[in-house]
Scaffold this active site. Structure first.
Site, PDB file in Angstrom:
ATOM      1  N   CYS A  73       0.829  -1.212   0.000  1.00  0.00           N
ATOM      2  CA  CYS A  73       0.000   0.000   0.000  1.00  0.00           C
ATOM      3  C   CYS A  73       0.861   1.258   0.000  1.00  0.00           C
ATOM      4  O   CYS A  73       1.809   1.354   0.769  1.00  0.00           O
ATOM      5  CB  CYS A  73      -0.903  -0.012   1.230  1.00  0.00           C
ATOM      6  SG  CYS A  73      -1.744   1.552   1.487  1.00  0.00           S
ATOM      7  N   CYS A  82      -4.522  -0.479   8.258  1.00  0.00           N
ATOM      8  CA  CYS A  82      -3.817  -1.767   8.375  1.00  0.00           C
ATOM      9  C   CYS A  82      -2.603  -1.586   9.284  1.00  0.00           C
ATOM     10  O   CYS A  82      -1.992  -0.536   9.307  1.00  0.00           O
ATOM     11  CB  CYS A  82      -3.291  -2.216   7.006  1.00  0.00           C
ATOM     12  SG  CYS A  82      -4.564  -2.582   5.801  1.00  0.00           S
ATOM     13  N   CYS A 159      -7.111   1.595  -2.023  1.00  0.00           N
ATOM     14  CA  CYS A 159      -7.031   0.899  -0.743  1.00  0.00           C
ATOM     15  C   CYS A 159      -7.144  -0.575  -1.066  1.00  0.00           C
ATOM     16  O   CYS A 159      -8.174  -1.036  -1.572  1.00  0.00           O
ATOM     17  CB  CYS A 159      -8.151   1.348   0.186  1.00  0.00           C
ATOM     18  SG  CYS A 159      -8.262   0.303   1.650  1.00  0.00           S
ATOM     19  N   GLN A 283     -21.642  -8.475   8.357  1.00  0.00           N
ATOM     20  CA  GLN A 283     -20.234  -8.869   8.448  1.00  0.00           C
ATOM     21  C   GLN A 283     -19.436  -8.270   7.290  1.00  0.00           C
ATOM     22  O   GLN A 283     -19.912  -8.224   6.160  1.00  0.00           O
ATOM     23  CB  GLN A 283     -20.113 -10.391   8.441  1.00  0.00           C
ATOM     24  CG  GLN A 283     -20.643 -11.035   9.706  1.00  0.00           C
ATOM     25  CD  GLN A 283     -19.688 -10.873  10.880  1.00  0.00           C
ATOM     26  OE1 GLN A 283     -18.543 -10.476  10.713  1.00  0.00           O
ATOM     27  NE2 GLN A 283     -20.182 -11.177  12.070  1.00  0.00           N
ATOM     28  N   TYR A 312     -26.247 -12.499  21.623  1.00  0.00           N
ATOM     29  CA  TYR A 312     -25.544 -11.460  20.854  1.00  0.00           C
ATOM     30  C   TYR A 312     -25.685 -11.767  19.363  1.00  0.00           C
ATOM     31  O   TYR A 312     -24.706 -11.835  18.635  1.00  0.00           O
ATOM     32  CB  TYR A 312     -24.055 -11.387  21.222  1.00  0.00           C
ATOM     33  CG  TYR A 312     -23.757 -11.338  22.700  1.00  0.00           C
ATOM     34  CD1 TYR A 312     -23.613 -10.118  23.355  1.00  0.00           C
ATOM     35  CD2 TYR A 312     -23.614 -12.517  23.447  1.00  0.00           C
ATOM     36  CE1 TYR A 312     -23.319 -10.073  24.713  1.00  0.00           C
ATOM     37  CE2 TYR A 312     -23.324 -12.467  24.806  1.00  0.00           C
ATOM     38  CZ  TYR A 312     -23.170 -11.249  25.436  1.00  0.00           C
ATOM     39  OH  TYR A 312     -22.871 -11.206  26.768  1.00  0.00           O
ATOM     40  N   GLU A 333     -30.602 -10.099  21.047  1.00  0.00           N
ATOM     41  CA  GLU A 333     -29.698  -9.032  20.614  1.00  0.00           C
ATOM     42  C   GLU A 333     -30.223  -7.720  21.186  1.00  0.00           C
ATOM     43  O   GLU A 333     -31.429  -7.505  21.264  1.00  0.00           O
ATOM     44  CB  GLU A 333     -29.686  -9.025  19.068  1.00  0.00           C
ATOM     45  CG  GLU A 333     -29.274  -7.741  18.407  1.00  0.00           C
ATOM     46  CD  GLU A 333     -27.824  -7.350  18.669  1.00  0.00           C
ATOM     47  OE1 GLU A 333     -26.931  -8.219  18.614  1.00  0.00           O
ATOM     48  OE2 GLU A 333     -27.600  -6.155  18.955  1.00  0.00           O
ATOM     49  N   ASP A 381     -21.626 -14.855  20.933  1.00  0.00           N
ATOM     50  CA  ASP A 381     -20.721 -14.113  20.035  1.00  0.00           C
ATOM     51  C   ASP A 381     -20.671 -12.663  20.515  1.00  0.00           C
ATOM     52  O   ASP A 381     -21.185 -11.765  19.858  1.00  0.00           O
ATOM     53  CB  ASP A 381     -21.247 -14.202  18.591  1.00  0.00           C
ATOM     54  CG  ASP A 381     -20.351 -13.482  17.584  1.00  0.00           C
ATOM     55  OD1 ASP A 381     -19.226 -13.116  17.939  1.00  0.00           O
ATOM     56  OD2 ASP A 381     -20.795 -13.300  16.430  1.00  0.00           O
ATOM     57  N   CYS A 408     -14.219 -12.192  19.194  1.00  0.00           N
ATOM     58  CA  CYS A 408     -13.367 -11.301  18.393  1.00  0.00           C
ATOM     59  C   CYS A 408     -12.228 -10.749  19.238  1.00  0.00           C
ATOM     60  O   CYS A 408     -11.516  -9.855  18.807  1.00  0.00           O
ATOM     61  CB  CYS A 408     -14.193 -10.178  17.778  1.00  0.00           C
ATOM     62  SG  CYS A 408     -15.074  -9.203  18.992  1.00  0.00           S
TER      63      CYS A 408
END
Ligand code: SAH
Length: 450
Positions: A73, A82, A159, A283, A312, A333, A381, A408
């Site tokens: 990049c 990033c 990008c 997502q 979740y 949720e 999640d 995550c």
């Protein structure tokens, strides 16, 4: 030895931080070095020496990591998007595996197998949503992503993790936006009109949605602008304007209207179809989401007779995956709009065995137990902060025979696994999945049995 400001040192890099900085230790004193990689010997200039740790600038790489590559990049050094383009993809996957293993051992003291990270065959251009700020710098229009730790824009011609469609639209608007009365917005003065260009892409449908986030409703020649966008990006099926008059960092405002075409685009993950509108949660990397959810589905070990709770659940992505193989799925949720989307997605795909409720998982699941709705499997999640303590207590009290944990954040995953293990569960293998190549993020799936 004591490390002082302006010291010139040659150090050995041992580790990477969550934001991609190299970590070296001098007699146990950690020094953070941007741009340095593990296993490298580097010469550094100490720029800040605090009591417990310091920061140094990379002066020279004395011995380079075998995994070091030239970042492709053009704005990698300044952009905050990033953190790992200077590390080969193979090196990134190894680093993420190590990060998960270290969280399990050090934070959770959980003794389990951490499997190799499932990466992408092609780890570029994976994002299906780009939110590109526009601005003015020295009289010229700039667009890209924010520089790390700031709201200055790293102006870029491309990008490499966003779609080619997003690149094309970004470049075209950089050149032409002013002609349509869309002067870029200046965060400092609050002047200007065009704040963000948001491009969403349906991977499987090929459909593109273009959202212009502006300060006011005014667009001087909307017909010409529509024509221009369609010419630049013929896969566009939806052109939307969102109005955000407030002086905040939040991207979207309250008012959204469709200028041309449909109000949503379509995408599929596995066999399930989703309708995505300008503001829906969805997502970001659908190809890897499929990999992650297949693993979650395997971990759930369903036979068709189970009642599954999905805590979740967002827009019900995992819930609907599970509903393919379960008797019944109950999703919970906290965001009402997401639950509406989940219900619509269930209907769109013809599921009659998935139900959704708005609320905090820790409250609703406790209530479901009180109502005698007993799950065989509970899937969680949670966001980065991990599971709520009350939910952990409820799970330990009622002991569903299997818990699938999609995470995550390896640190909170390890913390929660320790608590569940102390509550009587056994943790099985942890499968990391790379959803965000070139960043330091890593997702994991694991399951626990009683
Ligand atoms: N499983 C979904 C989304 C996971 S992201 C998917 O795969 O798409 C985590 C979700 O948890 C977000 O949608 C967030 O709104 C929701 N959330 C945060 N705190 C919550 C809580 N206490 N109870 C229920 N949902 C919560």
């Amino acid at each position: 030895m004591t490390v002082k400001k302006n010291d010139r040192l040659t150090v050995f890099v041992e580790d990477l931080t969550h934001d991609g900085q190299g970590v070296a230790k001098v007699d146990g004193y950690p020094i953070f070095i941007k741009g340095a990689l593990p296993d490298e010997k580097v010469e550094v200039h100490v720029v800040k020496a605090l009591k417990k740790y310091g920061f140094a600038k990379l002066v020279e790489i004395v011995e380079s990591s075998p995994f070091r590559v030239a970042a492709p990049c053009p704005v990698f050094d300044s952009c905050g998007g990033c953190q790992l383009q200077h590390l080969s993809y193979e090196g990134q996957l190894m680093m993420k595996e190590k990060q998960v293993r270290s969280a399990m051992e050090r934070i959770g003291k959980v003794h389990t197998t951490v499997l190799p990270v499932l990466g992408m065959d092609n780890p570029w251009r994976y994002r299906n949503k780009s939110q590109i700020p526009f601005g003015v710098e020295e009289g010229r229009v700039v667009a890209g992503f924010y520089k790390s730790g700031s709201h200055d824009i790293a102006n870029t011609p491309t990008c490499l993790i966003q779609s080619e469609e997003a690149d094309r639209l970004m470049l075209a608007l950089k050149e032409q936006a002013v002609e349509f009365g869309l002067e870029p917005y200046d965060e400092k003065t609050g002047r200007g009109q065009l704040r963000h260009l948001v491009v969403r892409k349906g991977r499987t449908s090929g459909e593109t949605m273009v959202v212009l986030v502006t300060k006011t409703k005014k667009i001087s020649q909307p017909e010409r602008l529509i024509h221009f966008i369609l010419e630049v990006e013929p896969t566009t099926v939806s052109i939307v304007q969102n109005i955000n008059p407030t002086r905040t960092n939040v991207i979207f405002g309250e008012e959204t209207f469709v200028h041309w075409g449909k109000s949503h685009i379509v995408d599929s993950i596995g066999d399930i179809q989703f309708e995505i509108s300008a503001r829906s949660f969805y997502q970001i990397n659908p190809l890897q989401t499929n990999v992650l959810y297949q693993k979650a589905l395997e971990a759930a070990g369903l036979t068709g007779n189970e009642t599954v709770m999905d805590a979740y659940c967002g827009i019900g992505t995992i819930s609907l995956f599970l509903a393919q193989q379960a008797k019944q799925v109950l999703g919970v949720e906290i965001v009402p709009q997401a639950v509406e989307d989940a219900r619509r997605n269930a209907e769109l795909n013809g599921f009659t065995n998935a139900e959704f409720e708005v609320g905090a998982a820790e409250d609703v699941i406790t209530q479901w137990y009180e109502d005698g709705r007993l799950p065989d499997v509970v899937v969680v999640d949670p966001p980065r902060k991990g599971l709520d303590g009350k939910l952990i207590d409820t799970l330990i009290e009622h002991k569903p025979r299997r818990i699938v944990y999609v995470s995550c954040n390896p640190a909170t995953l390890a913390r929660d696994l320790r608590l569940l293990e102390d509550g009587g569960y056994k943790v099985h293998e942890v499968q990391p999945v790379d959803m965000f190549p070139h960043t330091t993020h890593v997702e994991c799936v694991t399951y626990l049995t009683i």
